[in-house]
Every structure is written in structure tokens, then in C-alpha cells.
Design a protein around this motif. Structure first.
Motif, mmCIF file in Angstrom:
data_model
loop_
_atom_site.group_PDB
_atom_site.id
_atom_site.type_symbol
_atom_site.label_atom_id
_atom_site.label_comp_id
_atom_site.label_asym_id
_atom_site.label_seq_id
_atom_site.Cartn_x
_atom_site.Cartn_y
_atom_site.Cartn_z
ATOM 1 N N ARG A 122 -1.277 67.201 -82.591
ATOM 2 C CA ARG A 122 0.108 66.747 -82.680
ATOM 3 C C ARG A 122 0.834 67.393 -83.858
ATOM 4 O O ARG A 122 2.013 67.745 -83.757
ATOM 5 N N TRP A 183 4.481 61.895 -90.126
ATOM 6 C CA TRP A 183 5.471 60.875 -89.751
ATOM 7 C C TRP A 183 6.299 61.334 -88.552
ATOM 8 O O TRP A 183 6.476 60.584 -87.578
ATOM 9 N N ASP A 184 6.803 62.550 -88.600
ATOM 10 C CA ASP A 184 7.647 63.055 -87.507
ATOM 11 C C ASP A 184 6.881 63.140 -86.192
ATOM 12 O O ASP A 184 7.461 62.943 -85.120
ATOM 13 N N SER A 185 5.583 63.421 -86.272
ATOM 14 C CA SER A 185 4.782 63.586 -85.056
ATOM 15 C C SER A 185 4.373 62.252 -84.434
ATOM 16 O O SER A 185 4.153 62.176 -83.225
ATOM 17 N N VAL A 187 5.867 58.938 -85.275
ATOM 18 C CA VAL A 187 6.772 57.794 -85.349
ATOM 19 C C VAL A 187 7.284 57.357 -83.980
ATOM 20 O O VAL A 187 7.368 56.156 -83.697
ATOM 21 N N ASP A 188 7.634 58.300 -83.115
ATOM 22 C CA ASP A 188 8.211 57.916 -81.823
ATOM 23 C C ASP A 188 7.209 57.193 -80.933
ATOM 24 O O ASP A 188 7.590 56.303 -80.154
ATOM 25 N N GLU A 189 5.931 57.550 -81.046
ATOM 26 C CA GLU A 189 4.920 56.950 -80.181
ATOM 27 C C GLU A 189 4.277 55.717 -80.798
ATOM 28 O O GLU A 189 4.003 54.732 -80.096
ATOM 29 N N PRO A 192 7.742 53.007 -82.616
ATOM 30 C CA PRO A 192 9.039 53.106 -81.944
ATOM 31 C C PRO A 192 9.956 51.947 -82.323
ATOM 32 O O PRO A 192 9.500 50.888 -82.752
ATOM 33 N N VAL A 193 11.250 52.156 -82.158
ATOM 34 C CA VAL A 193 12.211 51.080 -82.399
ATOM 35 C C VAL A 193 12.009 50.014 -81.328
ATOM 36 O O VAL A 193 12.113 50.298 -80.134
ATOM 37 N N GLU A 195 12.396 47.265 -78.577
ATOM 38 C CA GLU A 195 13.415 46.775 -77.656
ATOM 39 C C GLU A 195 13.087 45.337 -77.277
ATOM 40 O O GLU A 195 12.095 44.776 -77.735
#
Length: 447
Positions: A122, A183-185, A187-189, A192-193, A195
């Protein structure tokens, strides 16, 4: 050899042995024969060993059996030997040797070999360097290894540079760059923010594991202690007399970080940090997409109740934020409420404890710039979730609060401006925990 010269050499050898704490000696005679042995505390303890490899293995065995600490000057030697063991091909090792290598890898990097390879796949494209005609760049694998070793130990850049045979400035550039890439690799997975569906899943976890319905997270803040930044004045100076940045976090029932805010000034309290954070702003403005109000189980007569975050006395009492009742002269229902809230809030304390135990950078005062501290802290949080996101094994939690030099509690500030609605919400939860629908069998023995 002349008798006087031979005596001088023997005296020199004897003095060298007596001054050695831990070591391997090799003595060569005129007939080219070798005497290989081990020295402990200035004494020869093993002699006549066949080769250096056997002496090294015997030295490790003696140190393990006698529970000895090797001297600091030998640290780099042992780290080199550790890396050699970890880099051995698995197909050439016995099953026991493979288990030893894998355990050593886990301890050395705080990640399993499979997790390391997954992380490298990643992060690798973000940290790879261009090959030139002048020199071979440091590989992506070594970039990641250097950063993880720094996070796992908290050693100085000088120590890490000596272990990996690179320049100090090289390490100083690698650590923040790779931390940002981690962090950039991830954070999204893995962060995540949340919902609405995510908040509902978190609330279900708190209800099932911690007997606290309508709870969507436990929040707390910690000081990450740093060296005094240049020209920082008093903005990073906290009430404990150290310089720090603040890590504010919301944790779910499985010890996963779901919201983090890093970088607030150390002089702020929990409540002040929350109010100034993007998360706090969204909470006050009701932009977090929390689930709709729902009745607590078995108490429809109390009406729909909001989904709440639980915190300690440092946070203000709000419609969506619960804090304990203050004071000592409390009624039995109020003491029960405080116990139940403490039980649910403990997950965030445990998460901080697990984070600091895993990444020993938090055991030291972090000696880098505040901007790089932010990147380092966010990298450790992302790695914490990366290791546990799909795990079905519950992480062991510290039973008692531990003290870590670079991770300390925030200042507590009481507030007296709670709204009537917030007070009514807390009283409704208090009634629920003392009712037949919300009681747990052991609470009366503890509260």
C-alpha cells in the motif's frame, strides 16, 4: 617470539579480557590454530569452540539462560544479527527456526510478516525513489523498516541510522515522509469518516459488549509530550510543566479509533480541544449524521433518546455528550450511572494504553518538530486500526492505567452551563440504569 614480547602480549590479552563485560574472543597462535571462546564479566566462561558462529549462538544462549542484559555498546551488533535472522529464506529453515524468525519479526517491527508485506504494497508506491546513475536509492522496504523501527522503539535518529548503516539526515527525512504515507494510504480504509450506518454499528457494539445503549463512542484526549519547539512561547506548554500536542480521539467498543484530531496546543483542556476541533464543530452543529433518536431498550415511556458520546469530567455536558455526576455525596442511582459510564468510557483509556504499549515512541519525549509529531501520531493510530480492523480476537486491555512519559492526561475543567435538555438526557439514562430493563447484576456491588 621473545619471552618479554610474549609476556607483554599475554598481559595485554588478559587486561582486555578483564575489561570486557560481554564478548567473544579469538586468539590465534603462531601455528595458526585458533582459540575461540566467550567472556562474561571479565572471565572466560567457554573456551575451545569450533567457530565464530557457534560462539555467537552460545553467547545468545548464555544471555538468555542467565537473564543478562547486553551492554549498550553491543546494541548495534545484536540488531544486525537480528536482521540477518529475519532475512533468512523460510524454505531453508526448520519449522522451529521459522517460528523463531516470525516471532522476532513481530517484536522488531510490531507487525507480522504478512502485515508488513500488505502495508508495503500500500505504501510502497508513495515512498519509492527514482534510480539514478549516481547512486542506488534506499529501497521502499528499507524506508518502511526504518520508520516502523523508529515508531516501535522511540530510539533517536542517530541510533536508527547506526542500525541501518545510513546517514542521520536520511533517517530524519524518511521517518516523517513514511509516516505521512502510512496515514494517506490507510486512512480511507481503516479510519473512514463514519456515516449513519457506521454509528449504528458502533452503538450496537457498546450495547452488546458494555451494556450502554445509544452510545456511539468513548472520547478522551491525551498530551503527546514533545521537546520544546523553537519560538513556541507558551502555546504548547501544558499544566504539567511539559510541552505537548493533543491527541483527541473517539473509540468504538472494539478499541478502534473512529475519529482523531491531532495537533491542538498543549495548553488546551479536553473541552477546549473538542470545541476547537473539526469533530467538535460538527457535533455542535449536528453534522455528524448520527442515527435518529431511539428509545432505550424496554423503556418506551422515557421517549426517544439521543445517541451520545461518553467522556470524563473534562468534557461539557451536552445533549450528545454525557459526563459523570460531580462530587461525592451522590445518590445510589447517580453512583450507578457514574459506574456504567466509566465502564463504557474505559475503552478509550484502554485504546490509548494498547497504542502506547504497541508503539514505544510514546514511552519517550518525542524530539521532533510539532508538524512531524502530528504525522507520527497519525501513523501510529492508522497502524493500530490496520492491525485490528478485521480481527475477531479481542485485544488485551491494560487492567490499570499506566504512565507513559510521552502520553499523559489532559487538564480537567468543570462546566456549569449545561442546558436543561442535556441534564434531562443524563437523568433519563440514570433512571434507565437503575430500572429492571437496564440493570446489570453486579452494579450494586460496585457502585
Amino acid at each position: 617470539m621473545e619471552p618479554m614480547a610474549q609476556a607483554a602480549d599475554e598481559a595485554f590479552i588478559q587486561n582486555s579480557i578483564e575489561e570486557t563485560t560481554v564478548g567473544i574472543y579469538i586468539l590465534k597462535s603462531q601455528d595458526r590454530s585458533e582459540d575461540i571462546g566467550i567472556v562474561l564479566e571479565g572471565q572466560k566462561v567457554l573456551q575451545g569452540l569450533d567457530n565464530f558462529a557457534l560462539a555467537t549462538a552460545m553467547l545468545f544462549g548464555l544471555m538468555y539462560a542467565l537473564n543478562l542484559n547486553y551492554p549498550p555498546e553491543m546494541k548495534f551488533t545484536f540488531e544486525v544479527l537480528q536482521k540477518i535472522v529475519m532475512e533468512l529464506e523460510g524454505c531453508t529453515l526448520s519449522v522451529k527456526a521459522q517460528v523463531l524468525r516470525n516471532r522476532l519479526f513481530d517484536v522488531y517491527f510490531r507487525l507480522s510478516r504478512e502485515q508488513f508485506d500488505s502495508l508495503l504494497s500500500r505504501v510502497g508506491p508513495r515512498i519509492s525513489r527514482i534510480h539514478t546513475n549516481y547512486r542506488e536509492p534506499v529501497s521502499s522496504m528499507e524506508h518502511l523498516a526504518i520508520c516502523l523501527r523508529y515508531l516501535a522503539t522511540g530510539d533517536s535518529y542517530t541510533t536508527i541510522a547506526s542500525s541501518y548503516r545510513v546517514g542521520i539526515s536520511t533517517v530524519a527525512g524518511i521517518v516523517p515522509d513514511v509516516s505521512k504515507a502510512i496515514w494517506d494510504s490507510l486512512v480511507d480504509e481503516f479510519l473512514p469518516v463514519p456515516e449513519t450506518a457506521d454509528w449504528q454499528e458502533i452503538a450496537l457494539g457498546f450495547k452488546e459488549r458494555w451494556n450502554f445503549p445509544n452510545c456511539v463512542g468513548a472520547m478522551d484526549g491525551k498530551h503527546v509530550v514533545i521537546q520544546a519547539p523553537h519560538n513556541s512561547g507558551s502555546q504548547d506548554f501544558n499544566y504539567k510543566g511539559t510541552y505537548s500536542v493533543v491527541l483527541l480521539a473517539v473509540v468504538d467498543a472494539r478499541y478502534l479509533f473512529r475519529v482523531v484530531d491531532v495537533g491542538a496546543f498543549g495548553r488546551n483542556s479536553d473541552g477546549g480541544t473538542l470545541a476547537a476541533s473539526a469533530f467538535g464543530q460538527a457535533l455542535w452543529e449536528e453534522k455528524l449524521h448520527l442515527p435518529e433518536d431511539a428509545p432505550l431498550p424496554g423503556t418506551d415511556h422515557l421517549g426517544p433518546m439521543p445517541h451520545v458520546f461518553v467522556g470524563d469530567e473534562a468534557f461539557p455536558l451536552r445533549r450528545n455528550v454525557l459526563r459523570p455526576y460531580p462530587g461525592r455525596n451522590l445518590s445510589q442511582p447517580q453512583r450507578i450511572f457514574n459506574y456504567r459510564l466509566l465502564r463504557a468510557r474505559r475503552v478509550v483509556e484502554n485504546a490509548f494504553g494498547i497504542l502506547a504499549a504497541q508503539w514505544r515512541i510514546y514511552h519517550r519525549v518525542i524530539g521532533v518538530s510539532p508538524a512531524n509529531v502530528d504525522a507520527i501520531v497519525k501513523a501510529t493510530v492508522a497502524l493500530h486500526n490496520f492491525q485490528r480492523w478485521n480481527s475477531t480476537v479481542e485485544a488485551p486491555a491494560p487492567q490499570e492505567e499506566q504512565h507513559f512519559p510521552a502520553l499523559s492526561r489532559l487538564r480537567r475543567v468543570s462546566t456549569n452551563n449545561s442546558t436543561r435538555e442535556a441534564v434531562a438526557v443524563r437523568e433519563s439514562f440514570t433512571s434507565y440504569f437503575s430500572s429492571a430493563a437496564g440493570v446489570v447484576p453486579w452494579q450494586h456491588n460496585i457502585a
